[in-house]
Design an enzyme around this catalytic site. Structure first.
Site, PDB file in Angstrom:
ATOM      1  N   THR A   1     -16.697 -27.371   0.762  1.00 53.29           N
ATOM      2  CA  THR A   1     -16.112 -27.626   2.065  1.00 53.29           C
ATOM      3  C   THR A   1     -17.215 -28.102   3.015  1.00 53.29           C
ATOM      4  OG1 THR A   1     -14.582 -25.849   1.669  1.00 53.29           O
ATOM      5  CG2 THR A   1     -14.781 -26.600   3.947  1.00 53.29           C
ATOM      6  N   GLU A  53     -14.079 -18.226   1.239  1.00 53.72           N
ATOM      7  CA  GLU A  53     -12.914 -17.738   0.509  1.00 53.72           C
ATOM      8  C   GLU A  53     -11.656 -17.949   1.365  1.00 53.72           C
ATOM      9  OE1 GLU A  53     -13.578 -13.793  -0.949  1.00 53.72           O
ATOM     10  OE2 GLU A  53     -11.425 -13.430  -0.984  1.00 53.72           O
TER      11      GLU A  53
END
Lengths: 131, 198
Positions: A1, A53
């Site tokens: 990301t 997460e």
């Protein structure tokens, strides 16, 4: 990301996040990055981009939470970031970057490291990976 | 008013065995992207323009997990997602299930600017992309050899790998893979591997 947050000369905040998700994920799995308020958020007070997460970030509505504790608890940016990473992730592992309309910039993470870079108009600049 | 500020990230959770040259490569890219954003801010671009510009750069470089170099699904394909938000008036745009758009963050921006919605996903998002004329590429464009190797590792370890790189050098040692089996990561309080059978 990957993500970027900016406050410009006019004090306007913005945030952006983009990702390929998790390796070996099920097709159709949606993480936190496209969810406004979870992986990305910006308002007149701050701009936030999260990573880590996804399921934990979604549960904690992490990005909006930074803006919320600044708005309701009157915390400064770094305080808000530290509070959210410490209190809103349960056992989840994640990190985030944030700016405020006052020209502050901050990051926080509870993982062993985070690829990050920070700079501000007063000449401060830092690129780091580990704690 | 405190002047401009900018931050970029390339993911949290870093392989403790990441080779030094990969660390330097990552720092180099982060510095490049910071400088890109700083010069845009000095040229009076608005915050929303700068975050799009910088994330496009990060999506185009295969080093991090976005755009080219994205993590792979269990089928070995790429499905990307992105979102963008402008603080004043809290305008926002998001996309998911993106498979052919070279820069997903720009599609998210177009959802914010050119659609009555905030979030478009999968076939609808891909159709919107075609209507908007954004740059489209084959799904293979996003797939790198590194990630094909990582997917193989993940399947061998029967796990979903957390948002970080595994060094090619480490493949022999299977450090993270072993890590995944020795001390599996938790997700929602469960070993991450329980999710794969679903």
């Amino acid at each position: 990301t990957v993500g970027c947050v900016v406050v410009d000369k006019e004090g306007r905040c913005a945030a952006a996040t983009s990702t390929g998700g998790l390796m070996n994920k099920m097709t159709g799995r949606i993480g936190d990055s496209p969810l406004i308020g979870a992986g990305t958020y910006a308002c007149d007070l701050c701009g936030v981009s999260c990573t880590g997460e996804g399921e934990a970030i979604i549960r904690g509505t992490l990005a909006r939470e930074v803006g919320a504790v600044m708005e309701y608890k009157g915390l400064g940016l770094q305080e808000a970031v530290d509070y959210v990473v410490k209190e809103r992730l349960d056992e989840g592992k994640a990190g985030l970057i944030a700016v405020s309309n006052n020209g502050e910039v901050a990051c926080g993470f509870n993982t062993n490291g985070m690829f990050r870079g920070i700079a501000s108009e007063d000449g401060f600049m830092e690129v780091a990976i580990w704690e | 008013m405190g002047g401009w500020a900018i931050a970029v990230h390339g993911g949290a959770g870093v392989d403790p065995n990441l080779p030094t040259e990969r660390q330097e490569e990552a720092k180099h890219l982060l510095t490049h992207c910071l400088n890109l954003g700083i010069s845009a801010l000095r040229s009076n671009l608005s915050a929303i323009d700068v975050v799009e510009l910088v994330v496009r750069e990060l999506e185009t470089d295969p080093l991090f997990n976005s755009g080219r170099g994205s993590a792979l699904t269990e089928k070995g394909t790429v499905e990307m997602e992105a979102s963008i938000m402008d603080g004043p008036k809290r305008r926002c745009g998001a996309v998911s299930g993106i498979t052919t758009v070279k820069n997903p963050i720009s599609l998210a921006r177009l959802v914010m600017e050119k659609s009555p919605h905030s979030y478009l996903a999968f076939a609808g998002a891909e159709e919107f992309a075609r209507n908007q004329g954004v740059e489209l590429v084959d799904n293979d464009y996003f797939i790198t050899e590194d990630n094909v190797g990582m997917l193989k590792l993940a399947k061998e370890a029967n796990s979903i790998l957390f948002d970080y790189r595994i060094p090619i050098v480490g493949l022999e040692t299977c450090s993270a893979g072993a890590a995944a089996t020795e001390s599996p990561l938790q997700m929602n309080g469960l070993p991450i591997s329980v999710y794969t059978p679903e």
